[in-house]
Design a protein around this motif. Structure first.
Motif, PDB file in Angstrom:
ATOM      1  N   ASP A 190       0.829  -1.192   0.000  1.00 40.57           N
ATOM      2  CA  ASP A 190       0.000   0.000   0.000  1.00 40.57           C
ATOM      3  C   ASP A 190       0.871   1.252   0.000  1.00 40.57           C
ATOM      4  O   ASP A 190       1.970   1.267   0.561  1.00 40.57           O
ATOM      5  CB  ASP A 190      -0.899   0.003   1.243  1.00 40.57           C
ATOM      6  CG  ASP A 190      -2.148   0.835   1.062  1.00 40.57           C
ATOM      7  OD1 ASP A 190      -2.834   0.656   0.048  1.00 40.57           O
ATOM      8  OD2 ASP A 190      -2.446   1.646   1.949  1.00 40.57           O
ATOM      9  N   SER A 191       0.376   2.318  -0.634  1.00 39.36           N
ATOM     10  CA  SER A 191       1.096   3.593  -0.615  1.00 39.36           C
ATOM     11  C   SER A 191       0.886   4.293   0.725  1.00 39.36           C
ATOM     12  O   SER A 191      -0.017   3.946   1.490  1.00 39.36           O
ATOM     13  CB  SER A 191       0.617   4.498  -1.755  1.00 39.36           C
ATOM     14  OG  SER A 191      -0.754   4.816  -1.597  1.00 39.36           O
ATOM     15  N   SER A 194      -2.459   5.576   1.205  1.00 33.43           N
ATOM     16  CA  SER A 194      -3.434   4.497   1.036  1.00 33.43           C
ATOM     17  C   SER A 194      -4.322   4.670  -0.196  1.00 33.43           C
ATOM     18  O   SER A 194      -5.355   4.016  -0.309  1.00 33.43           O
ATOM     19  CB  SER A 194      -4.312   4.359   2.290  1.00 33.43           C
ATOM     20  OG  SER A 194      -4.907   3.078   2.330  1.00 33.43           O
ATOM     21  N   CYS A 196      -3.109   4.190  -3.382  1.00 29.49           N
ATOM     22  CA  CYS A 196      -2.617   3.306  -4.437  1.00 29.49           C
ATOM     23  C   CYS A 196      -2.026   2.040  -3.839  1.00 29.49           C
ATOM     24  O   CYS A 196      -1.728   1.976  -2.653  1.00 29.49           O
ATOM     25  CB  CYS A 196      -1.554   4.006  -5.277  1.00 29.49           C
ATOM     26  SG  CYS A 196      -2.006   5.632  -5.867  1.00 29.49           S
ATOM     27  N   LEU A 198       0.980  -1.020  -4.923  1.00 28.91           N
ATOM     28  CA  LEU A 198       2.004  -1.538  -5.825  1.00 28.91           C
ATOM     29  C   LEU A 198       1.821  -3.053  -5.884  1.00 28.91           C
ATOM     30  O   LEU A 198       1.946  -3.733  -4.872  1.00 28.91           O
ATOM     31  CB  LEU A 198       3.391  -1.176  -5.298  1.00 28.91           C
ATOM     32  CG  LEU A 198       4.580  -1.366  -6.239  1.00 28.91           C
ATOM     33  CD1 LEU A 198       4.503  -0.378  -7.411  1.00 28.91           C
ATOM     34  CD2 LEU A 198       5.889  -1.184  -5.473  1.00 28.91           C
ATOM     35  N   LEU A 208       1.130  -0.096 -10.597  1.00 30.77           N
ATOM     36  CA  LEU A 208       0.649   0.858  -9.609  1.00 30.77           C
ATOM     37  C   LEU A 208      -0.834   1.072  -9.869  1.00 30.77           C
ATOM     38  O   LEU A 208      -1.223   1.607 -10.910  1.00 30.77           O
ATOM     39  CB  LEU A 208       1.412   2.177  -9.707  1.00 30.77           C
ATOM     40  CG  LEU A 208       1.080   3.227  -8.646  1.00 30.77           C
ATOM     41  CD1 LEU A 208       1.481   2.738  -7.248  1.00 30.77           C
ATOM     42  CD2 LEU A 208       1.770   4.554  -8.953  1.00 30.77           C
ATOM     43  N   PHE A 234       8.165   0.184  -2.471  1.00 30.57           N
ATOM     44  CA  PHE A 234       8.453   1.575  -2.809  1.00 30.57           C
ATOM     45  C   PHE A 234       9.808   1.946  -2.211  1.00 30.57           C
ATOM     46  O   PHE A 234      10.261   1.351  -1.233  1.00 30.57           O
ATOM     47  CB  PHE A 234       7.402   2.513  -2.228  1.00 30.57           C
ATOM     48  CG  PHE A 234       6.058   2.447  -2.904  1.00 30.57           C
ATOM     49  CD1 PHE A 234       5.883   2.947  -4.185  1.00 30.57           C
ATOM     50  CD2 PHE A 234       4.958   1.911  -2.248  1.00 30.57           C
ATOM     51  CE1 PHE A 234       4.638   2.910  -4.806  1.00 30.57           C
ATOM     52  CE2 PHE A 234       3.713   1.864  -2.856  1.00 30.57           C
ATOM     53  CZ  PHE A 234       3.564   2.361  -4.143  1.00 30.57           C
ATOM     54  N   GLU A 238       8.491   6.900  -1.966  1.00 34.61           N
ATOM     55  CA  GLU A 238       7.652   6.492  -3.093  1.00 34.61           C
ATOM     56  C   GLU A 238       8.034   7.169  -4.408  1.00 34.61           C
ATOM     57  O   GLU A 238       7.236   7.255  -5.328  1.00 34.61           O
ATOM     58  CB  GLU A 238       6.165   6.671  -2.772  1.00 34.61           C
ATOM     59  CG  GLU A 238       5.756   5.852  -1.553  1.00 34.61           C
ATOM     60  CD  GLU A 238       4.308   5.992  -1.154  1.00 34.61           C
ATOM     61  OE1 GLU A 238       3.559   6.752  -1.804  1.00 34.61           O
ATOM     62  OE2 GLU A 238       3.916   5.333  -0.177  1.00 34.61           O
ATOM     63  N   ALA A 241       9.828   2.564  -7.590  1.00 33.81           N
ATOM     64  CA  ALA A 241       9.325   1.213  -7.384  1.00 33.81           C
ATOM     65  C   ALA A 241      10.508   0.279  -7.582  1.00 33.81           C
ATOM     66  O   ALA A 241      11.314   0.468  -8.492  1.00 33.81           O
ATOM     67  CB  ALA A 241       8.218   0.887  -8.377  1.00 33.81           C
ATOM     68  N   VAL A 255       8.736   6.142 -10.484  1.00 35.66           N
ATOM     69  CA  VAL A 255       7.296   5.916 -10.368  1.00 35.66           C
ATOM     70  C   VAL A 255       6.506   6.744 -11.378  1.00 35.66           C
ATOM     71  O   VAL A 255       5.541   6.264 -11.977  1.00 35.66           O
ATOM     72  CB  VAL A 255       6.817   6.197  -8.927  1.00 35.66           C
ATOM     73  CG1 VAL A 255       5.296   6.316  -8.865  1.00 35.66           C
ATOM     74  CG2 VAL A 255       7.286   5.095  -7.989  1.00 35.66           C
TER      75      VAL A 255
END
Length: 299
Positions: A190-191, A194, A196, A198, A208, A234, A238, A241, A255
Motif C-alpha cells: 500500500d502507498s 493508502s 494506491c 504496488l 501501480l 516503494f 515512493e 518502485a 514511479v
C-alpha cells in the motif's frame, strides 16, 4: 534522476538455504530475515552484525511483520502456523494455528492488537492478539486460490491472490472491492496515503493501481518474474518502485515515468526473492535463493 547504489560490505550468509523474506523494523535500526533453514535472524543494519536468532518453526519461513513499537514481530511459514515473538527475550509468545496449508503472508494492524494471515488454503484469518482465544476473529474466504499477500491499513485489509484479484476489505463499511489484475499476484504494498497499491504479478510486471477505481496508474517492466513469488516495494518516499528478478537483478523504476533508472546485479545470479527499503534513509536490503542477504546504500 539516477539511483546509484553500491553494495555495503560483504553479503550476509548466516542462513542455510534460500532466504525468502527481509524486513526492516520501523526505525530501520534492525533487519529481520527468514528462510528455508527455519530460522529468523536479527541483524544490526549499520554494523551488519548478527544480533539474535529465533527458532520455533518446523518448516521454512515465508513472511515477517514487525509491530509499530518494535517490541514484537510475527512470522509464518510452511508449517501452517503463525508465531508472535517477543524481540528482546527471543521467545514465541503466541502460536496461532488454524490454516490448513502453508501461510504465505502475515501483517500487524496499526497498534499490533490484530494480526492478519494469508494462506495457500485461500483464506485470510484475523487474530485477536490481546485475548487468549485460539480461534480467529474472522475468516475471509473470497479468494479462489492461494493468498500471497496481506496488509492491514487502518480499517482496510488489502490482499493479493494467485487467482489474479486485488481485494480491498473495508471493515468499517462492511464492503469488499475487487479488481481483476488478470495474472497471479505475488505481492501487494500500500502507498503511504493508502490511495494506491504496488502490485507484482507473474507476467513480469509491477503495476501501480488506484485502489478507489481500479485504474492502472503506471506499469513497470524489464525484470523476469514468471515462476516464483518476488516481492516489490516503494523506495525514497515512493519516488521509486523496486523489485527483484528471477535472473539475479534488482530493478529500480521511476514511479512517475515508469522507466528503469537502475539495474543491480547480486546474489550470484540467483532469484532475488524480496527487497525492502529503509524507512528513514536510502539504504536497501535484498535476499536471494542462494542464501545471502545484501545491504545496499545510495552514493
Amino acid at each position: 534522476m539516477s539511483f546509484p547504489l553500491y553494495a555495503k560490505g560483504p553479503a550476509l550468509s548466516e542462513h542455510s538455504g534460500p532466504v525468502h523474506v527481509v524486513r526492516y523494523n520501523t526505525t530501520g535500526q534492525y533487519i529481520l530475515s527468514g528462510g528455508q533453514d527455519k530460522r529468523i535472524l536479527l541483524w544490526n543494519s549499520s554494523s551488519l552484525k548478527l544480533v539474535k536468532s529465533y527458532v520455533a518453526h518446523g518448516y521454512e519461513i515465508l513472511d515477517i511483520s514487525v509491530s509499530f513499537d518494535n517490541a514484537q514481530f510475527l512470522s509464518c511459514g510452511r508449517d501452517r502456523l503463525v508465531f508472535l515473538w517477543d524481540v528482546a527475550s527471543g521467545t514465541a509468545i503466541r502460536r496461532l494455528a488454524g490454516h490448513t496449508a502453508q501461510v504465505n503472508a502475515v501483517n500487524f494492524n496499526t497498534d499490533a492488537s490484530v494480526a492478519a494471515s494469508g494462506s495457500y488454503d485461500s483464506t485470510v484469518r484475523l487474530w485477536d492478539l490481546k485475548s487468549n482465544s485460539q480461534k480467529p476473529l474472522q475468516v475471509l474466504d473470497e479468494a479462489k486460490d492461494s493468498v500471497s499477500s496481506v496488509q492491514i491499513v487502518g480499517s482496510q485489509i488489502i490482499t493479493g491472490s494467485v487467482d489474479g484479484y486485488l481485494r480491498v476489505y473495508d471493515l468499517r463499511m462492511g464492503q469488499l472491492y475487487e479488481d481483476l489484475i488478470g495474472h497471479p499476484i505475488t505481492s501487494v504494498m500500500d502507498s503511504a496515503d493508502s490511495a494506491c497499491a504496488l502490485v507484482s504479478t507473474l507476467d513480469s510486471t509491477v503495476r501501480l493501481m488506484d485502489k478507489s477505481n481500479g485504474t492502472l496508474l503506471q506499469s513497470f517492466t524489464g525484470h523476469d518474474n514468471h515462476k516464483y513469488r518476488i516481492r516489490s516495494c516503494f523506495g525514497d518516499n515512493e519516488t521509486y518502485a523496486i523489485s527483484g528478478s528471477e535472473n539475479g537483478k534488482i530493478f529500480v523504476w521511476d514511479v512517475l515515468s515508469g522507466r528503469v533508472v537502475h539495474q543491480l546485479r547480486s546474489h550470484n545470479g540467483s532469484i532475488v526473492a524480496c527487497v525492502a527499503y529503509h524507512p528513514r534513509s536510502t539504504q536497501m536490503v535484498s535476499c536471494g535463493s542462494n542464501g545471502t542477504i545484501q545491504v545496499w546504500q545510495s552514493t
